[in-house]
Design an enzyme around this catalytic site. Structure first.
Site, mmCIF file in Angstrom:
data_model
loop_
_atom_site.group_PDB
_atom_site.id
_atom_site.type_symbol
_atom_site.label_atom_id
_atom_site.label_comp_id
_atom_site.label_asym_id
_atom_site.label_seq_id
_atom_site.Cartn_x
_atom_site.Cartn_y
_atom_site.Cartn_z
ATOM 1 N N ASP A 7 0.855 -1.188 0.000
ATOM 2 C CA ASP A 7 0.000 0.000 0.000
ATOM 3 C C ASP A 7 0.889 1.235 0.000
ATOM 4 O O ASP A 7 2.058 1.170 0.391
ATOM 5 C CB ASP A 7 -0.927 0.020 1.225
ATOM 6 C CG ASP A 7 -1.891 1.218 1.181
ATOM 7 O OD1 ASP A 7 -2.340 1.579 0.070
ATOM 8 O OD2 ASP A 7 -2.172 1.811 2.238
ATOM 9 N N SER A 8 0.289 2.349 -0.411
ATOM 10 C CA SER A 8 1.037 3.607 -0.410
ATOM 11 C C SER A 8 1.394 4.033 1.018
ATOM 12 O O SER A 8 2.337 4.787 1.211
ATOM 13 C CB SER A 8 0.200 4.693 -1.085
ATOM 14 O OG SER A 8 -1.061 4.776 -0.453
ATOM 15 N N CYS A 71 -3.695 -0.956 -2.511
ATOM 16 C CA CYS A 71 -3.953 0.476 -2.689
ATOM 17 C C CYS A 71 -4.914 0.651 -3.863
ATOM 18 O O CYS A 71 -4.642 0.176 -4.971
ATOM 19 C CB CYS A 71 -2.619 1.175 -2.974
ATOM 20 S SG CYS A 71 -2.782 2.912 -3.381
ATOM 21 N N GLU A 161 -3.494 9.007 8.328
ATOM 22 C CA GLU A 161 -2.049 8.790 8.535
ATOM 23 C C GLU A 161 -1.595 9.464 9.841
ATOM 24 O O GLU A 161 -0.655 9.045 10.477
ATOM 25 C CB GLU A 161 -1.236 9.315 7.343
ATOM 26 C CG GLU A 161 -1.427 8.524 6.044
ATOM 27 C CD GLU A 161 -0.639 7.205 5.978
ATOM 28 O OE1 GLU A 161 0.446 7.124 6.553
ATOM 29 O OE2 GLU A 161 -1.157 6.240 5.357
ATOM 30 N N CYS A 191 -11.081 3.245 -1.011
ATOM 31 C CA CYS A 191 -9.727 3.633 -0.643
ATOM 32 C C CYS A 191 -9.329 2.767 0.544
ATOM 33 O O CYS A 191 -10.124 2.596 1.489
ATOM 34 C CB CYS A 191 -9.691 5.109 -0.259
ATOM 35 S SG CYS A 191 -8.156 5.600 0.527
ATOM 36 N N HIS A 193 -7.626 3.223 3.011
ATOM 37 C CA HIS A 193 -7.592 3.865 4.329
ATOM 38 C C HIS A 193 -8.984 4.024 4.985
ATOM 39 O O HIS A 193 -9.071 4.084 6.195
ATOM 40 C CB HIS A 193 -6.979 5.261 4.211
ATOM 41 C CG HIS A 193 -5.485 5.265 4.041
ATOM 42 N ND1 HIS A 193 -4.850 4.617 3.026
ATOM 43 C CD2 HIS A 193 -4.512 5.866 4.785
ATOM 44 C CE1 HIS A 193 -3.537 4.821 3.132
ATOM 45 N NE2 HIS A 193 -3.310 5.573 4.187
HETATM 46 N N1 DGL Z 1 -3.849 3.729 -0.475
HETATM 47 C C1 DGL Z 1 -4.552 4.765 -1.180
HETATM 48 C C2 DGL Z 1 -5.809 4.222 -1.806
HETATM 49 O O1 DGL Z 1 -6.301 3.187 -1.414
HETATM 50 C C3 DGL Z 1 -4.906 5.919 -0.298
HETATM 51 C C4 DGL Z 1 -3.734 6.689 0.172
HETATM 52 C C5 DGL Z 1 -3.066 7.502 -0.906
HETATM 53 O O2 DGL Z 1 -3.641 8.463 -1.426
HETATM 54 O O3 DGL Z 1 -1.952 7.134 -1.203
HETATM 55 O O4 DGL Z 1 -6.329 4.826 -2.709
#
Ligand code: DGL
Length: 272
Positions: A7-8, A71, A161, A191, A193
């Site tokens: 994930d990011s 992600c 975050e 998303c 998150h």
């Molecule tokens: N992990 C990203 C998503 O699911 C969200 C966080 C980001 O913007 O990097 O879209």
């Protein structure tokens, strides 16, 4: 060999935790690109490059047989290209060496498949996911009749975050407002998150709207995948270990990984 989950940032830990709870026998390595999060407001090219680097790291340095891109922004903006360009070349090189193929899966299509069962669906996602139009496109491929409405929620990821809940409620109300007069039957948390705020989101939407949250569907889909693709499953090692890698250590990732995984779960910094 391990299962890689990318994930990011730290949002994907929710998916990692759900997968590990469902299949605790396997070995996992989680990679969060905490140094470069958020991806949601970056260009297609940047999301592609970052995601490719992360997947490549998990294959080469961590010997993952399969990588789950947890992600949504990466799944929406980079996954297809990664599968068609990077993975094809990577597997071709492995084939020449007599080695087996590696696999990459995303989280967007399983959620779209679930959403396509319903009539009026809202998608809440990052700017990158929403402007890519991938959710409506994938849902319409399965069910033309499903009406899809979308809205982006750019402030939620930084708040998550930071581990901030109180302030987030105001933003949740603002981002859900355009959906409230649409008589939705379903909302997709598009998303990785957003499941952090599942209860707060459900409270604003009311009881009549079902919420699709990927942590509740990905483990089941992955189990089904392993049944269908025994050639992948049989390569997986089964020591029940989890390793967490990040590109930067933030206080919240430390807190969450210790809360959700073993207290002594090691977090390592890596360079992609
Ligand atoms: N992990 C990203 C998503 O699911 C969200 C966080 C980001 O913007 O990097 O879209």
């Amino acid at each position: 060999m391990k299962i890689g989950i990318f994930d990011s940032g730290l949002g994907g830990l929710i998916i990692a935790k759900a997968i590990r709870n469902a299949m605790s026998e396997y070995d996992y390595v989680y990679l969060g690109d905490t140094k470069r999060v958020p991806y949601g407001n970056r260009s297609h090219e940047a999301v592609y490059e970052f995601t490719r680097e992360a997947v490549d790291y998990l294959f080469r340095k961590e010997n993952c047989a399969i990588v789950i891109i947890a992600c949504n922004t990466s799944s929406a903006r980079a996954l297809r290209r990664i599968q068609q360009e990077y993975l094809v070349q990577y597997n071709h090189a492995r084939k020449i060496m007599g080695e087996s193929e590696r696999k990459i899966l995303g989280v967007l299509i399983p959620a779209a498949e679930e959403a396509a069962k319903y009539g009026k669906v809202g998608i809440l996602g990052t700017l990158g996911t929403i402007t890519s139009n991938t959710f409506p496109d994938e849902i319409k491929k399965i069910n033309k009749k499903t009406q899809v409405f979308q809205n982006s929620a750019p402030m939620l990821v930084p708040l998550i975050e930071e581990g901030e809940k109180v302030l987030a409620v105001q933003f949740i109300k603002k981002y859900l407002k355009p959906f409230l007069n649409k008589k939705l039957d379903t909302l997709v948390l598009g998303c990785t998150h957003y499941p952090f705020y599942k209860n707060e989101i459900k409270k604003v939407l009311g009881k009549k709207v079902r919420v699709i949250s990927q942590d509740e569907i990905i483990p089941k889909k992955l189990k089904e995948y392993f049944i269908k693709h025994h050639e992948v499953e049989k390569k997986l090692s089964q020591k029940g270990k989890t390793k967490i890698l990040v590109t930067d250590i933030t206080p919240n990732i430390k807190k969450l990984s210790q809360k959700w995984f073993r207290k002594n779960t090691k977090i390592e910094i890596v360079e992609l």
